[in-house]
Enzyme design. Structure first.
Site, PDB file in Angstrom:
ATOM      1  N   ASN A 272      22.172  -4.778   2.822  1.00 39.69           N
ATOM      2  CA  ASN A 272      21.780  -5.655   4.127  1.00 39.69           C
ATOM      3  C   ASN A 272      20.819  -4.641   4.927  1.00 39.69           C
ATOM      4  O   ASN A 272      19.738  -5.043   5.657  1.00 39.69           O
ATOM      5  CB  ASN A 272      23.095  -5.109   4.777  1.00 39.69           C
ATOM      6  CG  ASN A 272      23.725  -6.217   5.915  1.00 39.69           C
ATOM      7  OD1 ASN A 272      22.322  -7.422   6.064  1.00 39.69           O
ATOM      8  ND2 ASN A 272      24.251  -6.385   6.854  1.00 39.69           N
TER       9      ASN A 272
ATOM     10  N   TYR B 208      26.387   4.581   4.803  1.00 34.77           N
ATOM     11  CA  TYR B 208      26.397   3.715   6.283  1.00 34.77           C
ATOM     12  C   TYR B 208      25.452   4.868   7.074  1.00 34.77           C
ATOM     13  O   TYR B 208      24.359   4.397   7.257  1.00 34.77           O
ATOM     14  CB  TYR B 208      27.830   3.674   7.686  1.00 34.77           C
ATOM     15  CG  TYR B 208      27.430   3.628   8.357  1.00 34.77           C
ATOM     16  CD1 TYR B 208      26.307   2.513   8.941  1.00 34.77           C
ATOM     17  CD2 TYR B 208      27.433   4.616   9.481  1.00 34.77           C
ATOM     18  CE1 TYR B 208      26.104   2.150  10.404  1.00 34.77           C
ATOM     19  CE2 TYR B 208      26.877   4.075  11.381  1.00 34.77           C
ATOM     20  CZ  TYR B 208      26.471   3.080  11.930  1.00 34.77           C
ATOM     21  OH  TYR B 208      25.763   3.301  12.960  1.00 34.77           O
TER      22      TYR B 208
ATOM     23  N   THR C  25      29.108 -10.997  12.226  1.00 40.20           N
ATOM     24  CA  THR C  25      30.081 -10.463  13.109  1.00 40.20           C
ATOM     25  C   THR C  25      29.916 -10.260  14.248  1.00 40.20           C
ATOM     26  O   THR C  25      30.467  -9.993  15.489  1.00 40.20           O
ATOM     27  CB  THR C  25      30.070  -8.530  12.556  1.00 40.20           C
ATOM     28  OG1 THR C  25      28.721  -8.588  12.605  1.00 40.20           O
ATOM     29  CG2 THR C  25      30.666  -8.408  11.522  1.00 40.20           C
TER      30      THR C  25
ATOM     31  N   PHE D  94      25.742   7.934  19.905  1.00 42.90           N
ATOM     32  CA  PHE D  94      27.623   9.418  19.474  1.00 42.90           C
ATOM     33  C   PHE D  94      28.142   8.578  19.640  1.00 42.90           C
ATOM     34  O   PHE D  94      28.580   6.834  19.289  1.00 42.90           O
ATOM     35  CB  PHE D  94      27.461  10.217  19.998  1.00 42.90           C
ATOM     36  CG  PHE D  94      26.621  11.708  20.130  1.00 42.90           C
ATOM     37  CD1 PHE D  94      25.353  11.699  20.071  1.00 42.90           C
ATOM     38  CD2 PHE D  94      27.474  12.176  18.876  1.00 42.90           C
ATOM     39  CE1 PHE D  94      24.367  12.575  18.971  1.00 42.90           C
ATOM     40  CE2 PHE D  94      26.190  13.577  18.698  1.00 42.90           C
ATOM     41  CZ  PHE D  94      24.934  13.664  18.327  1.00 42.90           C
TER      42      PHE D  94
ATOM     43  N   LYS E  22      21.016   4.249   7.524  1.00 43.57           N
ATOM     44  CA  LYS E  22      20.631   4.616   8.955  1.00 43.57           C
ATOM     45  C   LYS E  22      19.288   5.193   8.825  1.00 43.57           C
ATOM     46  O   LYS E  22      17.875   5.489   9.398  1.00 43.57           O
ATOM     47  CB  LYS E  22      21.440   5.046   9.917  1.00 43.57           C
ATOM     48  CG  LYS E  22      23.017   3.164  10.115  1.00 43.57           C
ATOM     49  CD  LYS E  22      21.332   2.425  11.699  1.00 43.57           C
ATOM     50  CE  LYS E  22      22.931   1.469  11.917  1.00 43.57           C
ATOM     51  NZ  LYS E  22      22.407   0.620  13.156  1.00 43.57           N
TER      52      LYS E  22
ATOM     53  N   GLY F  62      37.130  11.655   5.840  1.00 42.46           N
ATOM     54  CA  GLY F  62      35.101  12.171   6.041  1.00 42.46           C
ATOM     55  C   GLY F  62      35.099  12.208   7.933  1.00 42.46           C
ATOM     56  O   GLY F  62      33.616  11.903   8.196  1.00 42.46           O
TER      57      GLY F  62
ATOM     58  N   ASN G 107      23.230 -13.129  12.160  1.00 43.37           N
ATOM     59  CA  ASN G 107      24.341 -14.397  11.264  1.00 43.37           C
ATOM     60  C   ASN G 107      25.645 -14.217  11.623  1.00 43.37           C
ATOM     61  O   ASN G 107      26.325 -15.200  10.475  1.00 43.37           O
ATOM     62  CB  ASN G 107      23.475 -13.269   9.483  1.00 43.37           C
ATOM     63  CG  ASN G 107      23.990 -12.148   9.915  1.00 43.37           C
ATOM     64  OD1 ASN G 107      25.076 -11.643  10.649  1.00 43.37           O
ATOM     65  ND2 ASN G 107      24.066 -11.238   8.846  1.00 43.37           N
TER      66      ASN G 107
ATOM     67  N   PHE H 129      19.220  -4.288  16.231  1.00 46.82           N
ATOM     68  CA  PHE H 129      20.998  -4.235  16.308  1.00 46.82           C
ATOM     69  C   PHE H 129      21.862  -4.291  15.616  1.00 46.82           C
ATOM     70  O   PHE H 129      22.760  -3.865  15.171  1.00 46.82           O
ATOM     71  CB  PHE H 129      21.567  -4.123  17.413  1.00 46.82           C
ATOM     72  CG  PHE H 129      21.484  -3.704  18.643  1.00 46.82           C
ATOM     73  CD1 PHE H 129      21.440  -2.716  19.349  1.00 46.82           C
ATOM     74  CD2 PHE H 129      20.234  -4.903  19.943  1.00 46.82           C
ATOM     75  CE1 PHE H 129      20.736  -2.102  20.703  1.00 46.82           C
ATOM     76  CE2 PHE H 129      19.628  -4.369  20.718  1.00 46.82           C
ATOM     77  CZ  PHE H 129      20.223  -3.076  21.347  1.00 46.82           C
TER      78      PHE H 129
ATOM     79  N   ARG I 106      35.507  13.929  20.196  1.00 49.94           N
ATOM     80  CA  ARG I 106      34.343  13.303  19.897  1.00 49.94           C
ATOM     81  C   ARG I 106      33.439  12.722  21.749  1.00 49.94           C
ATOM     82  O   ARG I 106      33.724  13.542  22.936  1.00 49.94           O
ATOM     83  CB  ARG I 106      33.976  11.682  19.750  1.00 49.94           C
ATOM     84  CG  ARG I 106      34.688  11.824  18.696  1.00 49.94           C
ATOM     85  CD  ARG I 106      33.854  11.751  16.984  1.00 49.94           C
ATOM     86  NE  ARG I 106      34.463  11.613  15.994  1.00 49.94           N
ATOM     87  CZ  ARG I 106      34.730  12.729  15.092  1.00 49.94           C
ATOM     88  NH1 ARG I 106      34.786  14.266  15.741  1.00 49.94           N
ATOM     89  NH2 ARG I 106      34.981  12.386  14.327  1.00 49.94           N
TER      90      ARG I 106
HETATM   91  N1  UDP Z   1      41.089   7.881  16.207  1.00 48.15           N
HETATM   92  C1  UDP Z   1      41.939   8.236  15.933  1.00 48.15           C
HETATM   93  N2  UDP Z   1      43.303   7.192  15.497  1.00 48.15           N
HETATM   94  C2  UDP Z   1      42.488   5.698  15.536  1.00 48.15           C
HETATM   95  C3  UDP Z   1      41.490   5.713  15.457  1.00 48.15           C
HETATM   96  C4  UDP Z   1      40.326   6.501  15.267  1.00 48.15           C
HETATM   97  O1  UDP Z   1      42.786   9.397  15.931  1.00 48.15           O
HETATM   98  O2  UDP Z   1      43.507   5.061  15.445  1.00 48.15           O
HETATM   99  C5  UDP Z   1      40.096   9.033  15.808  1.00 48.15           C
HETATM  100  C6  UDP Z   1      39.153   9.625  14.396  1.00 48.15           C
HETATM  101  O3  UDP Z   1      40.041  10.560  13.450  1.00 48.15           O
HETATM  102  C7  UDP Z   1      37.892  10.570  15.247  1.00 48.15           C
HETATM  103  C8  UDP Z   1      37.786   9.417  17.134  1.00 48.15           C
HETATM  104  O4  UDP Z   1      39.425   8.523  16.865  1.00 48.15           O
HETATM  105  O5  UDP Z   1      38.009  10.838  15.784  1.00 48.15           O
HETATM  106  C9  UDP Z   1      36.638   8.446  17.088  1.00 48.15           C
HETATM  107  O6  UDP Z   1      37.354   7.585  15.897  1.00 48.15           O
HETATM  108  P1  UDP Z   1      36.133   5.734  16.528  1.00 48.15           P
HETATM  109  O7  UDP Z   1      36.569   5.645  14.614  1.00 48.15           O
HETATM  110  O8  UDP Z   1      36.356   5.396  17.406  1.00 48.15           O
HETATM  111  O9  UDP Z   1      34.882   6.985  16.175  1.00 48.15           O
HETATM  112  P2  UDP Z   1      34.243   7.249  14.982  1.00 48.15           P
HETATM  113  O10 UDP Z   1      33.899   9.189  15.505  1.00 48.15           O
HETATM  114  O11 UDP Z   1      34.748   7.814  13.918  1.00 48.15           O
HETATM  115  O12 UDP Z   1      32.257   6.937  15.539  1.00 48.15           O
END
Ligand code: UDP
Length: 328
Positions: free
Chosen positions: A92, A141, A35, A169, A145, A284, A32, A73, A221
């Site tokens: 959506n 979100y 984004t 991940f 999913k 979160g 669409n 996707f 992560r």
């Molecule tokens: N993060 C951060 N600063 C930022 C953006 C992200 O410290 O400006 C941290 C965030 O808290 C998480 C990790 O980086 O622990 C990865 O975040 P991202 O949003 O890339 O992916 P997510 O794990 O939320 O899917």
């Protein structure tokens, strides 16, 4: 035979479209463009523009092409926004999946590879996380999913639509020549935000909390290269074509890196000192998310290859060549 790529103009979809072409497949894109980026779709690829929730559009797409399988996707994917507008996410994401599955059943297409997320696990009760871990999303979100996964499961049971559900991940990186890459607006992901510092677009990177129960206090992560992710999709497609049964697989490296380690790696890759400040925690964020990708290895023969410096280096190549993303 064509492969329908829903969301083929988005970050991960566009990399898959390129890879399908390189393999001699015929991808057909449905997007669409809310984004997604037109410039990310190679010339010559057939593009249908519109909303997946439109059954007439899907009928037209499925009638126009001899579709062998679907890679899906297309979804709203901002965790923060989903906490403000949960119904948008349910409408959506779940609505799109329902319309898609209905069209697949109507047109006799019985193979789908779906991009799911580690967000279906929520705050994990054990790490590394395997596919049998508790499913308890902590935001709409992730919940959307999870419902999409469940829709596929039941449509599989009743109508024989087989699915490979890939729970990603943290995906990052870009096509190796830097010609396509990540361009989210707004950008919320760690690696693109870190790289905005050496690009001169932000003075420093703010680390969201350094008081987590991890060795350096910052969140851990599991970062996965988009090209490794693409490889998993191609394998999933081959698996379904070989008659494989429906399966759910995590996709990750199996190794976790902290936010601080990612900033340090980006300093090594870019040669820039990338100033860092510590801010409050982001609501979160679980302390530690690391995948067990053992099932993807045994079922699909897949494993991640790129390490964090390689991932950051390819992202850097893309952002360095396209500091304003797809805008010229
Ligand atoms: N993060 C951060 N600063 C930022 C953006 C992200 O410290 O400006 C941290 C965030 O808290 C998480 C990790 O980086 O622990 C990865 O975040 P991202 O949003 O890339 O992916 P997510 O794990 O939320 O899917």
């Amino acid at each position: 035979m064509a492969i329908l790529v829903c969301g083929g103009a988005g970050y991960i979809g566009s990399h898959n479209v390129r890879a399908l072409l390189a393999q001699g497949e015929t991808p057909v894109v449905l997007d669409n463009f809310l984004t997604g980026h037109r410039a990310s779709v190679p010339a010559g690829v057939c593009v249908h523009e519109g909303d997946m929730r439109d059954p007439a559009l899907l009928d037209a797409v499925f009638s126009a092409h001899d579709i062998d399988a679907v890679l899906h996707f297309a979804a709203s994917s901002l965790v923060g926004e989903s906490m403000e507008r949960p119904l948008k996410y349910f409408q959506n994401n779940i609505g799109g999946m329902m319309t898609l599955l209905e069209a697949m059943v109507r047109h006799g297409v019985d193979r789908i590879v779906f991009s799911s997320t580690a967000a279906v696990y929520g705050e994990p009760d054990r790490v590394p996380i395997d596919e049998d871990a508790a499913l308890q999303p902590t935001n709409p979100y992730g919940e959307s999913k999870l419902v999409m996964e469940r829709l596929m499961r039941w449509v599989g049971e009743v109508h024989g639509v087989r699915s490979v559900i890939l729970r990603y991940f943290n995906v990052a990186g870009a096509w190796p020549d830097g010609s396509i890459g990540e361009d989210h607006r707004p950008e919320t992901h760690l690696i693109p935000l870190i790289l905005q510092v050496p690009l001169g677009k932000r003075p420093l990177i703010t680390v969201f909390g350094d008081d987590y129960p991890t060795p350096d206090g910052t969140c851990i992560r599991d970062y996965l290269d988009v090209m490794d992710l693409v490889d998993a999709h191609l394998r999933a497609l081959a698996y379904l074509r070989d008659g494989g049964r429906s399966v759910v697989c995590n996709l990750g490296n199996g190794t976790g890196f902290s936010v601080r380690q990612m900033v340090e790696a980006a300093r090594r890759v870019t040669g820039h000192n990338i100033p860092m400040s510590v801010g409050p925690r982001r609501v979160g964020d679980p302390a530690r998310l690391v995948a067990s990708a053992a099932r993807a290895s045994s079922v699909l023969g897949w494993q991640a290859h790129a390490g964090i410096e390689e991932i950051i280096a390819s992202a850097w190549k893309w952002h360095g060549a396209h500091p304003d993303g797809y805008d010229r």
